[in-house]
Design an enzyme around this catalytic site. Sequence first.
Site, short mmCIF file in Angstrom:
data_model
loop_
_atom_site.label_atom_id
_atom_site.label_comp_id
_atom_site.label_asym_id
_atom_site.label_seq_id
_atom_site.Cartn_x
_atom_site.Cartn_y
_atom_site.Cartn_z
N TYR A 138 17.44 52.15 3.02
CA TYR A 138 17.58 50.95 2.19
C TYR A 138 18.55 51.20 1.04
O TYR A 138 19.32 50.33 0.64
CB TYR A 138 16.22 50.52 1.64
CG TYR A 138 16.28 49.18 0.94
CD1 TYR A 138 16.13 48.00 1.66
CD2 TYR A 138 16.54 49.09 -0.43
CE1 TYR A 138 16.22 46.78 1.03
CE2 TYR A 138 16.64 47.87 -1.06
CZ TYR A 138 16.48 46.71 -0.33
OH TYR A 138 16.58 45.49 -0.95
N PHE A 198 34.68 20.95 9.44
CA PHE A 198 35.21 21.21 10.79
C PHE A 198 34.23 21.96 11.69
O PHE A 198 34.28 21.83 12.90
CB PHE A 198 36.53 22.00 10.69
CG PHE A 198 36.37 23.35 10.02
CD1 PHE A 198 36.39 23.45 8.64
CD2 PHE A 198 36.21 24.50 10.76
CE1 PHE A 198 36.23 24.69 8.02
CE2 PHE A 198 36.05 25.74 10.16
CZ PHE A 198 36.05 25.83 8.78
#
Length: 460
Positions: A75, A452
């Site tokens: 992590y 779009f």
Amino acid sequence: MAFTKKPWAEPYRIKVVEPLKTTTLEHRLQCMKEAGWNTFLLHADDVYIDLLTDSGTNAMSDLQWSKMMVGDEAYAGSRSFYTLEEMCRKYYGYKYIVPTHQGRGAENLLSKCTITPGQYVAGNMYFTTTRQHQEIAGGTFVDVIIDEAYKSVSDHPFKGNIDLNKFEKLIKEKGAENVAYITVGAPVNMAGGQPVSMENMKAVSAMAHKYGIKVVLDATRNIENAYFIQQREPGYNNRSVEDINREFCSYSDAATVSAKKDLYVNIGGLVMCNDPDLYDELRSLVVVYEGMPTYGGLAGRDMEAMAQGLIEAVQDETIASRIKQVEYFGKLLQEAGIPIVLPIGGHGVFIDAKKFYSHIPQEQFPAQKLAADIYIECGVRGMERGIVSAGRNKDTGDHYYPELELVRLTIPRRVYTQAHFDVAAYSIIEMYKNRDKARGLKMIYEPKYLRFFQARFEEL
Ligand code: PLI
């Protein structure tokens, strides 16, 4: 066939293959209607040759796949981050590196850290996600690209260049303190993958710095740009692409990158800079939107693949074969009289829809329709880069009417062979003969952001 010059070949061979599916014309017509005449809304399984984008669609090498197995998934403090950091410093030259999940993640962080609401951002033609993040951060984008970029056909070798007069005019009109930065995209995606020269980059840097304005590079396809400099700009022919790329970056203060292009990975992004204060802000904000500064929304294995992809990407023969494949496809269309953007760009072949469908007015979305019709004809998927992509003016709400109304047929790296391009070109050339019969579209659904991607249309 008689050879007129020595041919070239890809600097790799194929170890794994993925079957392609062919479909009938009736099936594709039905799919397109269901997708609201938007190629983004098709199911990929219904596509034969996918030239929608070169983003995240590239083929990784055996070495990249092997690096996936050594990814460190810690992590915090992942070894894979430090490997990526070292490679980015080596090949791009910036001091500080922050990974992000993709390019727009980097744009979000950079825009938030550098734009004060009300400021202007100069740039060489807008890019969709880049401008959207600048606007969300309260900025206003101002296009300062040279006029040549708006001509679909030109023999200018660097149509992506910044117009220094336009840039200086903006500074003088608005005041240097009101210009957040200038962003240089190289090559310029929306202009057809057109490069920026080293000479222009140096001059932009000098002018910006004279006024105390920072230069931000969109280095997403910078390695393609470096290749064009090597091929076209006097004095660079004997320099390696690796070296040219580093020099180009050296004239900027910071960069955003979508690693899904040049770096041969399916996901990933970067924001890089030299200023410790900016780095501090980026590092602070990345944990809000992406993750720890040592993974930025990516898995350790993604960072390993990016680092290896970067090593491969800067090799002269890798980038030469990439650009030559695009050129091969472009020339097939050009020689058959199809109106394409010239010079042929770095990442795709762009068809001029205003010329192809000259009877369809821009407000009836000719490029949107042409992309759809190409899919229906032959199962090849491209995308619109015209009025739909341009969106609306954030102040007036009116459509932008861009000079360039294009269909982009984008080439994923190391994915298709010349035979695929022969097949695609053949069908487009056949279609061109019946172009007069095509009808335009009307928009029936328009999303608020980046329309779009998800807008829907009906045939008129
Ligand atoms: O798609 P992202 O979020 O990884 O990257 C955004 C982005 C930033 N700059 C440039 C020049 C791009 O081309 C870009 C993404 N381009 C896409 C998806 C494309 O199809 O061209």
